[in-house]
Design an enzyme around this catalytic site. Structure first.
Site, PDB file in Angstrom:
ATOM      1  N   LYS A   1      29.462   8.052  18.775  1.00 35.39           N
ATOM      2  CA  LYS A   1      28.480   9.131  18.880  1.00 35.39           C
ATOM      3  C   LYS A   1      28.307   9.568  20.345  1.00 35.39           C
ATOM      4  CE  LYS A   1      25.397   8.569  14.918  1.00 35.39           C
ATOM      5  NZ  LYS A   1      26.412   8.163  14.009  1.00 35.39           N
ATOM      6  N   SER A   2      29.061   8.954  21.252  1.00 31.89           N
ATOM      7  CA  SER A   2      28.865   9.237  22.679  1.00 31.89           C
ATOM      8  C   SER A   2      29.007  10.726  23.023  1.00 31.89           C
ATOM      9  CB  SER A   2      29.829   8.402  23.528  1.00 31.89           C
ATOM     10  OG  SER A   2      29.494   7.053  23.402  1.00 31.89           O
TER      11      SER A   2
ATOM     12  N   THR B   1      35.121   1.644  25.572  1.00 35.49           N
ATOM     13  CA  THR B   1      34.544   0.870  24.482  1.00 35.49           C
ATOM     14  C   THR B   1      35.583  -0.052  23.877  1.00 35.49           C
ATOM     15  OG1 THR B   1      33.159   1.000  22.511  1.00 35.49           O
ATOM     16  CG2 THR B   1      34.783   2.738  22.747  1.00 35.49           C
TER      17      THR B   1
ATOM     18  N   LYS C   1      37.090  -3.236  27.424  1.00 33.99           N
ATOM     19  CA  LYS C   1      36.170  -3.361  28.564  1.00 33.99           C
ATOM     20  C   LYS C   1      36.652  -4.346  29.633  1.00 33.99           C
ATOM     21  CE  LYS C   1      32.241  -1.786  25.926  1.00 33.99           C
ATOM     22  NZ  LYS C   1      30.934  -2.039  25.354  1.00 33.99           N
TER      23      LYS C   1
ATOM     24  N   GLU D   1      26.784  -3.912  41.239  1.00 34.15           N
ATOM     25  CA  GLU D   1      26.479  -5.352  41.178  1.00 34.15           C
ATOM     26  C   GLU D   1      26.578  -5.877  39.746  1.00 34.15           C
ATOM     27  OE1 GLU D   1      23.053  -7.175  43.422  1.00 34.15           O
ATOM     28  OE2 GLU D   1      22.537  -7.774  41.380  1.00 34.15           O
TER      29      GLU D   1
ATOM     30  N   ALA E   1      31.380 -13.356  21.378  1.00 34.65           N
ATOM     31  CA  ALA E   1      31.788 -13.663  22.752  1.00 34.65           C
ATOM     32  C   ALA E   1      32.884 -12.694  23.202  1.00 34.65           C
ATOM     33  CB  ALA E   1      32.260 -15.105  22.840  1.00 34.65           C
ATOM     34  N   GLY E   2      32.753 -11.443  22.789  1.00 33.23           N
ATOM     35  CA  GLY E   2      33.713 -10.417  23.205  1.00 33.23           C
ATOM     36  C   GLY E   2      33.200  -9.687  24.441  1.00 33.23           C
TER      37      GLY E   2
ATOM     38  N   ASN F   1      30.093 -18.507  18.531  1.00 30.32           N
ATOM     39  CA  ASN F   1      31.171 -17.549  18.271  1.00 30.32           C
ATOM     40  C   ASN F   1      32.213 -18.167  17.348  1.00 30.32           C
ATOM     41  OD1 ASN F   1      32.496 -15.011  18.797  1.00 30.32           O
ATOM     42  ND2 ASN F   1      34.023 -16.169  19.959  1.00 30.32           N
TER      43      ASN F   1
ATOM     44  N   THR G   1      35.417 -18.108  17.502  1.00 30.65           N
ATOM     45  CA  THR G   1      36.380 -18.864  18.318  1.00 30.65           C
ATOM     46  C   THR G   1      35.612 -19.502  19.475  1.00 30.65           C
ATOM     47  OG1 THR G   1      37.980 -17.147  17.769  1.00 30.65           O
ATOM     48  CG2 THR G   1      38.600 -18.673  19.543  1.00 30.65           C
TER      49      THR G   1
HETATM   50  P1  NDP Z   1      35.405  -7.370  21.109  1.00 32.44           P
HETATM   51  O1  NDP Z   1      36.599  -7.020  20.305  1.00 32.44           O
HETATM   52  O2  NDP Z   1      35.548  -7.556  22.585  1.00 32.44           O
HETATM   53  O3  NDP Z   1      34.772  -8.763  20.545  1.00 32.44           O
HETATM   54  C1  NDP Z   1      34.616  -8.966  19.164  1.00 32.44           C
HETATM   55  C2  NDP Z   1      33.711 -10.167  18.903  1.00 32.44           C
HETATM   56  O4  NDP Z   1      33.405 -10.183  17.504  1.00 32.44           O
HETATM   57  C3  NDP Z   1      34.353 -11.516  19.198  1.00 32.44           C
HETATM   58  O5  NDP Z   1      33.359 -12.436  19.572  1.00 32.44           O
HETATM   59  C4  NDP Z   1      34.966 -11.891  17.818  1.00 32.44           C
HETATM   60  O6  NDP Z   1      35.113 -13.286  17.649  1.00 32.44           O
HETATM   61  C5  NDP Z   1      33.845 -11.409  16.931  1.00 32.44           C
HETATM   62  N1  NDP Z   1      34.273 -11.128  15.546  1.00 32.44           N
HETATM   63  C6  NDP Z   1      35.072 -10.125  15.108  1.00 32.44           C
HETATM   64  N2  NDP Z   1      35.184 -10.153  13.750  1.00 32.44           N
HETATM   65  C7  NDP Z   1      34.415 -11.210  13.342  1.00 32.44           C
HETATM   66  C8  NDP Z   1      34.111 -11.764  12.063  1.00 32.44           C
HETATM   67  N3  NDP Z   1      34.606 -11.247  10.928  1.00 32.44           N
HETATM   68  N4  NDP Z   1      33.276 -12.836  12.000  1.00 32.44           N
HETATM   69  C9  NDP Z   1      32.762 -13.376  13.131  1.00 32.44           C
HETATM   70  N5  NDP Z   1      33.010 -12.888  14.381  1.00 32.44           N
HETATM   71  C10 NDP Z   1      33.834 -11.821  14.481  1.00 32.44           C
HETATM   72  O7  NDP Z   1      34.300  -6.266  20.770  1.00 32.44           O
HETATM   73  P2  NDP Z   1      33.049  -5.836  21.685  1.00 32.44           P
HETATM   74  O8  NDP Z   1      32.445  -7.083  22.205  1.00 32.44           O
HETATM   75  O9  NDP Z   1      33.434  -4.780  22.642  1.00 32.44           O
HETATM   76  O10 NDP Z   1      32.076  -5.138  20.597  1.00 32.44           O
HETATM   77  C11 NDP Z   1      31.307  -5.913  19.701  1.00 32.44           C
HETATM   78  C12 NDP Z   1      30.393  -5.012  18.877  1.00 32.44           C
HETATM   79  O11 NDP Z   1      29.365  -4.461  19.680  1.00 32.44           O
HETATM   80  C13 NDP Z   1      31.105  -3.830  18.221  1.00 32.44           C
HETATM   81  O12 NDP Z   1      30.624  -3.710  16.894  1.00 32.44           O
HETATM   82  C14 NDP Z   1      30.660  -2.643  19.033  1.00 32.44           C
HETATM   83  O13 NDP Z   1      30.636  -1.452  18.282  1.00 32.44           O
HETATM   84  C15 NDP Z   1      29.253  -3.072  19.436  1.00 32.44           C
HETATM   85  N6  NDP Z   1      28.764  -2.423  20.678  1.00 32.44           N
HETATM   86  C16 NDP Z   1      27.673  -1.600  20.616  1.00 32.44           C
HETATM   87  C17 NDP Z   1      27.178  -1.019  21.751  1.00 32.44           C
HETATM   88  C18 NDP Z   1      25.984  -0.143  21.682  1.00 32.44           C
HETATM   89  O14 NDP Z   1      25.722   0.579  22.644  1.00 32.44           O
HETATM   90  N7  NDP Z   1      25.212  -0.181  20.624  1.00 32.44           N
HETATM   91  C19 NDP Z   1      27.811  -1.220  23.064  1.00 32.44           C
HETATM   92  C20 NDP Z   1      28.917  -2.142  23.017  1.00 32.44           C
HETATM   93  C21 NDP Z   1      29.396  -2.681  21.858  1.00 32.44           C
HETATM   94  P3  NDP Z   1      36.431 -14.071  18.186  1.00 32.44           P
HETATM   95  O15 NDP Z   1      36.157 -14.385  19.630  1.00 32.44           O
HETATM   96  O16 NDP Z   1      36.501 -15.248  17.306  1.00 32.44           O
HETATM   97  O17 NDP Z   1      37.600 -13.120  17.996  1.00 32.44           O
END
Ligand code: NDP
Length: 275
Positions: free
Chosen positions: A15-16, A61, A65, A77, A127-128, A149, A151
Protein backbone atom coordinates in the site's frame (compact mmCIF):
# COMPACT_ATOMS: atom_id res chain seq x y z
CA UNK A 1 9.90 15.65 -10.24
CA UNK A 2 11.67 13.49 -7.62
CA UNK A 3 11.29 9.73 -8.08
CA UNK A 4 10.93 7.01 -5.46
CA UNK A 5 9.91 3.35 -5.45
CA UNK A 6 9.35 0.44 -3.12
CA UNK A 7 11.35 -2.70 -3.99
CA UNK A 8 10.25 -6.16 -2.82
CA UNK A 9 9.09 -9.63 -3.75
CA UNK A 10 6.14 -10.11 -3.52
CA UNK A 11 5.10 -6.47 -3.87
CA UNK A 12 1.57 -6.60 -5.31
CA UNK A 13 0.01 -6.23 -1.85
CA UNK A 14 2.01 -3.06 -0.99
CA UNK A 15 0.00 0.00 0.00
CA UNK A 16 3.09 2.25 0.08
CA UNK A 17 2.37 4.00 -3.27
CA UNK A 18 -1.15 5.02 -2.08
CA UNK A 19 0.17 6.22 1.28
CA UNK A 20 2.93 8.30 -0.33
CA UNK A 21 0.41 9.78 -2.77
CA UNK A 22 -1.67 10.93 0.22
CA UNK A 23 1.42 12.38 1.95
CA UNK A 24 2.38 14.24 -1.24
CA UNK A 25 -1.13 15.68 -1.61
CA UNK A 26 -1.27 16.66 2.06
CA UNK A 27 2.12 18.45 2.04
CA UNK A 28 2.00 19.83 -1.53
CA UNK A 29 5.19 17.99 -2.51
CA UNK A 30 5.52 16.67 -6.05
CA UNK A 31 6.91 13.14 -6.21
CA UNK A 32 6.47 10.00 -8.27
CA UNK A 33 6.33 6.77 -6.21
CA UNK A 34 5.98 3.34 -7.83
CA UNK A 35 6.34 -0.30 -6.77
CA UNK A 36 8.93 -2.60 -8.33
CA UNK A 37 8.94 -6.39 -8.04
CA UNK A 38 12.54 -7.63 -8.01
CA UNK A 39 13.72 -11.16 -8.86
CA UNK A 40 15.21 -12.65 -5.68
CA UNK A 41 18.76 -12.84 -7.11
CA UNK A 42 18.76 -9.49 -8.91
CA UNK A 43 18.20 -6.95 -6.14
CA UNK A 44 21.48 -4.99 -6.27
CA UNK A 45 21.42 -4.52 -10.03
CA UNK A 46 17.76 -3.42 -10.13
CA UNK A 47 18.16 -0.94 -7.30
CA UNK A 48 21.38 0.58 -8.60
CA UNK A 49 19.85 0.91 -12.09
CA UNK A 50 16.93 2.79 -10.59
CA UNK A 51 19.33 5.27 -8.97
CA UNK A 52 21.49 5.55 -12.13
CA UNK A 53 18.33 6.46 -14.03
CA UNK A 54 17.49 9.33 -11.69
CA UNK A 55 15.74 7.66 -8.72
CA UNK A 56 16.12 9.81 -5.59
CA UNK A 57 15.32 7.24 -2.95
CA UNK A 58 13.66 3.91 -2.22
CA UNK A 59 11.80 1.84 0.31
CA UNK A 60 12.89 -1.75 0.67
CA UNK A 61 10.61 -4.53 1.79
CA UNK A 62 10.49 -8.32 2.17
CA UNK A 63 12.97 -10.04 1.71
CA UNK A 64 15.68 -7.51 0.80
CA UNK A 65 16.26 -5.40 3.93
CA UNK A 66 19.54 -7.03 4.93
CA UNK A 67 20.81 -6.89 1.33
CA UNK A 68 19.89 -3.19 1.21
CA UNK A 69 22.07 -2.54 4.26
CA UNK A 70 25.09 -3.94 2.40
CA UNK A 71 24.49 -1.61 -0.50
CA UNK A 72 24.55 1.62 1.53
CA UNK A 73 27.74 3.48 2.40
CA UNK A 74 26.42 5.84 5.07
CA UNK A 75 23.76 5.28 7.74
CA UNK A 76 21.43 6.94 10.20
CA UNK A 77 22.07 5.83 13.79
CA UNK A 78 19.01 3.56 13.92
CA UNK A 79 19.97 1.83 10.65
CA UNK A 80 23.58 1.42 11.75
CA UNK A 81 22.53 -0.35 14.95
CA UNK A 82 19.76 -2.38 13.28
CA UNK A 83 21.83 -3.79 10.42
CA UNK A 84 18.79 -3.64 8.14
CA UNK A 85 17.63 -0.84 5.86
CA UNK A 86 14.09 -0.09 4.67
CA UNK A 87 14.68 3.45 3.39
CA UNK A 88 17.39 4.79 1.08
CA UNK A 89 18.16 8.36 0.11
CA UNK A 90 20.63 9.36 -2.58
CA UNK A 91 22.58 12.28 -1.16
CA UNK A 92 23.83 15.29 -3.13
CA UNK A 93 27.34 13.87 -2.72
CA UNK A 94 25.98 10.68 -4.41
CA UNK A 95 26.47 8.75 -1.16
CA UNK A 96 23.80 6.10 -0.54
CA UNK A 97 22.22 6.82 2.85
CA UNK A 98 20.49 3.90 4.58
CA UNK A 99 17.81 4.41 7.25
CA UNK A 100 15.51 2.09 9.14
CA UNK A 101 12.10 3.59 9.88
CA UNK A 102 10.36 0.29 10.78
CA UNK A 103 11.30 0.45 14.47
CA UNK A 104 10.36 4.08 15.04
CA UNK A 105 7.19 3.56 12.96
CA UNK A 106 6.12 0.56 15.02
CA UNK A 107 6.93 2.30 18.30
CA UNK A 108 4.87 5.33 17.25
CA UNK A 109 1.89 3.13 16.34
CA UNK A 110 2.15 1.15 19.61
CA UNK A 111 2.17 4.47 21.50
CA UNK A 112 -0.87 5.68 19.52
CA UNK A 113 -2.66 2.46 20.47
CA UNK A 114 -1.47 2.65 24.11
CA UNK A 115 -0.11 -0.89 23.68
CA UNK A 116 3.34 -0.09 25.12
CA UNK A 117 5.15 1.58 28.00
CA UNK A 118 8.90 1.87 28.66
CA UNK A 119 8.96 -1.20 30.90
CA UNK A 120 6.91 -3.45 28.58
CA UNK A 121 7.97 -7.10 28.36
CA UNK A 122 7.65 -8.13 24.73
CA UNK A 123 7.52 -11.56 23.14
CA UNK A 124 8.73 -11.14 19.57
CA UNK A 125 7.82 -14.00 17.21
CA UNK A 126 10.09 -14.05 14.16
CA UNK A 127 13.72 -13.32 13.40
CA UNK A 128 13.72 -11.94 9.86
CA UNK A 129 14.54 -8.47 8.57
CA UNK A 130 11.49 -6.82 10.13
CA UNK A 131 12.17 -8.34 13.57
CA UNK A 132 15.79 -7.22 13.47
CA UNK A 133 14.76 -3.76 12.28
CA UNK A 134 12.36 -3.04 15.16
CA UNK A 135 14.53 -4.20 18.08
CA UNK A 136 16.74 -1.09 18.36
CA UNK A 137 13.81 1.33 18.81
CA UNK A 138 11.97 -0.90 21.30
CA UNK A 139 15.07 -1.51 23.43
CA UNK A 140 15.98 2.19 23.31
CA UNK A 141 12.46 2.96 24.59
CA UNK A 142 13.24 0.73 27.60
CA UNK A 143 11.46 -2.53 26.75
CA UNK A 144 12.63 -6.06 27.41
CA UNK A 145 12.41 -8.45 24.43
CA UNK A 146 12.36 -12.25 24.15
CA UNK A 147 12.57 -13.71 20.64
CA UNK A 148 11.16 -17.06 19.54
CA UNK A 149 11.50 -18.23 15.96
CA UNK A 150 10.88 -21.32 13.81
CA UNK A 151 14.62 -21.50 13.05
CA UNK A 152 16.34 -21.02 16.39
CA UNK A 153 19.70 -20.20 14.79
CA UNK A 154 18.22 -17.09 13.15
CA UNK A 155 17.05 -15.83 16.56
CA UNK A 156 20.51 -16.53 18.00
CA UNK A 157 22.10 -14.60 15.11
CA UNK A 158 20.06 -11.54 16.07
CA UNK A 159 21.13 -11.79 19.72
CA UNK A 160 24.73 -12.03 18.56
CA UNK A 161 24.25 -9.10 16.18
CA UNK A 162 23.15 -6.94 19.12
CA UNK A 163 26.21 -8.10 21.14
CA UNK A 164 24.16 -9.98 23.76
CA UNK A 165 22.70 -6.78 25.22
CA UNK A 166 20.93 -7.09 28.56
CA UNK A 167 17.28 -6.54 27.58
CA UNK A 168 17.28 -8.97 24.65
CA UNK A 169 17.22 -12.77 24.73
CA UNK A 170 15.86 -15.73 22.82
CA UNK A 171 14.30 -19.05 23.75
CA UNK A 172 14.19 -22.23 21.70
CA UNK A 173 10.62 -22.86 20.54
CA UNK A 174 10.48 -26.34 22.07
CA UNK A 175 11.72 -25.07 25.41
CA UNK A 176 9.28 -22.15 25.25
CA UNK A 177 6.33 -24.49 24.64
CA UNK A 178 7.34 -26.87 27.45
CA UNK A 179 7.63 -24.08 29.99
CA UNK A 180 4.62 -22.03 29.03
CA UNK A 181 3.60 -21.52 32.64
CA UNK A 182 6.76 -19.40 33.05
CA UNK A 183 6.14 -17.46 29.85
CA UNK A 184 3.02 -15.53 30.67
CA UNK A 185 4.70 -12.44 32.03
CA UNK A 186 4.56 -10.64 28.66
CA UNK A 187 2.57 -7.42 28.19
CA UNK A 188 2.79 -7.42 24.43
CA UNK A 189 3.18 -10.18 21.84
CA UNK A 190 4.32 -9.14 18.36
CA UNK A 191 4.06 -11.40 15.32
CA UNK A 192 6.94 -10.40 13.04
CA UNK A 193 6.86 -13.56 10.92
CA UNK A 194 5.79 -13.58 7.30
CA UNK A 195 3.59 -16.65 7.87
CA UNK A 196 0.41 -14.64 7.16
CA UNK A 197 1.55 -14.10 3.57
CA UNK A 198 0.60 -17.74 2.95
CA UNK A 199 -2.37 -17.79 5.31
CA UNK A 200 -0.45 -19.59 8.09
CA UNK A 201 0.24 -18.80 11.72
CA UNK A 202 3.43 -19.48 13.71
CA UNK A 203 3.43 -22.85 15.45
CA UNK A 204 2.82 -21.79 19.07
CA UNK A 205 0.39 -22.83 21.78
CA UNK A 206 -2.88 -20.90 22.21
CA UNK A 207 -2.05 -20.91 25.92
CA UNK A 208 -0.10 -17.67 25.25
CA UNK A 209 -3.43 -15.92 24.71
CA UNK A 210 -4.69 -13.92 27.71
CA UNK A 211 -7.32 -11.21 27.67
CA UNK A 212 -5.00 -8.66 29.34
CA UNK A 213 -2.09 -9.03 26.86
CA UNK A 214 -1.74 -6.85 23.73
CA UNK A 215 -1.28 -8.67 20.39
CA UNK A 216 0.20 -6.91 17.37
CA UNK A 217 0.70 -8.40 13.91
CA UNK A 218 3.17 -6.56 11.66
CA UNK A 219 1.23 -7.97 8.72
CA UNK A 220 -1.95 -6.20 7.55
CA UNK A 221 -4.77 -7.15 5.23
CA UNK A 222 -8.26 -6.08 4.23
CA UNK A 223 -9.66 -8.54 6.78
CA UNK A 224 -8.34 -9.79 10.12
CA UNK A 225 -4.91 -11.44 9.60
CA UNK A 226 -4.64 -15.21 10.26
CA UNK A 227 -2.61 -14.54 13.43
CA UNK A 228 -5.11 -12.03 14.83
CA UNK A 229 -8.05 -14.27 13.91
CA UNK A 230 -6.36 -17.03 15.92
CA UNK A 231 -5.69 -14.66 18.85
CA UNK A 232 -9.27 -13.44 18.84
CA UNK A 233 -10.61 -17.01 18.63
CA UNK A 234 -8.63 -17.93 21.74
CA UNK A 235 -9.82 -14.97 23.77
CA UNK A 236 -7.52 -12.00 22.98
CA UNK A 237 -9.25 -8.64 23.50
CA UNK A 238 -6.58 -6.11 22.53
CA UNK A 239 -5.35 -6.71 19.00
CA UNK A 240 -4.00 -4.67 16.09
CA UNK A 241 -2.56 -5.31 12.66
CA UNK A 242 0.42 -3.43 11.18
CA UNK A 243 -1.36 -0.85 9.03
CA UNK A 244 -0.59 1.93 11.53
CA UNK A 245 3.08 0.92 11.57
CA UNK A 246 3.13 0.95 7.77
CA UNK A 247 1.82 4.52 7.70
CA UNK A 248 4.10 5.73 10.52
CA UNK A 249 7.24 4.17 8.99
CA UNK A 250 6.29 5.66 5.61
CA UNK A 251 5.97 9.09 7.25
CA UNK A 252 9.53 8.85 8.63
CA UNK A 253 10.78 7.86 5.13
CA UNK A 254 8.93 10.85 3.66
CA UNK A 255 10.55 13.07 6.30
CA UNK A 256 14.03 11.75 5.42
CA UNK A 257 13.46 12.51 1.73
CA UNK A 258 11.67 15.87 1.98
CA UNK A 259 12.23 17.26 5.49
CA UNK A 260 8.45 17.50 6.12
CA UNK A 261 6.54 15.21 8.49
CA UNK A 262 3.05 14.35 7.20
CA UNK A 263 0.05 14.17 9.53
CA UNK A 264 -0.39 10.42 9.96
CA UNK A 265 -3.43 10.42 12.23
CA UNK A 266 -5.97 11.23 9.52
CA UNK A 267 -4.41 8.71 7.15
CA UNK A 268 -4.43 5.95 9.78
CA UNK A 269 -8.12 6.70 10.42
CA UNK A 270 -8.76 6.29 6.70
CA UNK A 271 -7.07 2.87 6.48
CA UNK A 272 -7.65 1.37 9.92
CA UNK A 273 -10.32 -1.29 10.13
CA UNK A 274 -12.24 -1.73 13.37
CA UNK A 275 -12.78 -5.42 14.08
P1 NDP B 1 11.71 -12.16 6.33
O1 NDP B 1 11.54 -13.01 5.13
O2 NDP B 1 13.00 -11.43 6.52
O3 NDP B 1 11.52 -13.08 7.67
C1 NDP B 1 10.46 -13.99 7.76
C2 NDP B 1 10.29 -14.46 9.20
O4 NDP B 1 9.06 -15.20 9.28
C3 NDP B 1 11.37 -15.42 9.68
O5 NDP B 1 11.54 -15.29 11.07
C4 NDP B 1 10.76 -16.81 9.32
O6 NDP B 1 11.25 -17.85 10.14
C5 NDP B 1 9.33 -16.53 9.72
N1 NDP B 1 8.35 -17.42 9.05
C6 NDP B 1 8.00 -17.45 7.75
N2 NDP B 1 7.02 -18.36 7.53
C7 NDP B 1 6.75 -18.91 8.75
C8 NDP B 1 5.83 -19.90 9.20
N3 NDP B 1 4.99 -20.52 8.36
N4 NDP B 1 5.80 -20.21 10.53
C9 NDP B 1 6.64 -19.60 11.40
N5 NDP B 1 7.53 -18.63 11.03
C10 NDP B 1 7.59 -18.30 9.72
O7 NDP B 1 10.47 -11.16 6.36
P2 NDP B 1 10.39 -9.73 7.08
O8 NDP B 1 10.99 -9.89 8.42
O9 NDP B 1 10.90 -8.66 6.20
O10 NDP B 1 8.79 -9.51 7.20
C11 NDP B 1 8.03 -10.18 8.18
C12 NDP B 1 6.58 -9.70 8.14
O11 NDP B 1 6.48 -8.37 8.61
C13 NDP B 1 5.95 -9.71 6.75
O12 NDP B 1 4.64 -10.23 6.87
C14 NDP B 1 5.89 -8.26 6.37
O13 NDP B 1 4.82 -7.97 5.50
C15 NDP B 1 5.68 -7.60 7.73
N6 NDP B 1 6.15 -6.19 7.79
C16 NDP B 1 5.23 -5.20 8.02
C17 NDP B 1 5.64 -3.90 8.12
C18 NDP B 1 4.65 -2.83 8.40
O14 NDP B 1 4.98 -1.66 8.21
N7 NDP B 1 3.46 -3.14 8.86
C19 NDP B 1 7.04 -3.51 7.95
C20 NDP B 1 7.92 -4.64 7.76
C21 NDP B 1 7.47 -5.92 7.64
P3 NDP B 1 12.63 -18.63 9.77
O15 NDP B 1 13.74 -17.80 10.35
O16 NDP B 1 12.45 -19.94 10.41
O17 NDP B 1 12.68 -18.72 8.25
Amino acid sequence: MKRFAVFGNPIKHSKSPIIHKLFAKQTGILQKYTKICVPIDNFHEKLLNFFKNGGNGANITIPFKKKAYKLCNTFTERAKYSGVVNTIKIMKSQEILGDNTDGIGLLQDLKNLKFIHPKSKILLIGAGGAAQGIIYSLIKFGCNITIINRTYQNAKNIIKYFHNIKNLNCIELQHFSKNLHNQLQYNLIINATSSSLKGNIPNISPLIIKSNIFYYDLFYDISLTPFLKWCRFHGAKKISDGIGMLIEQAAYSFYLWHGIMPNTKIIIQKFKKIY
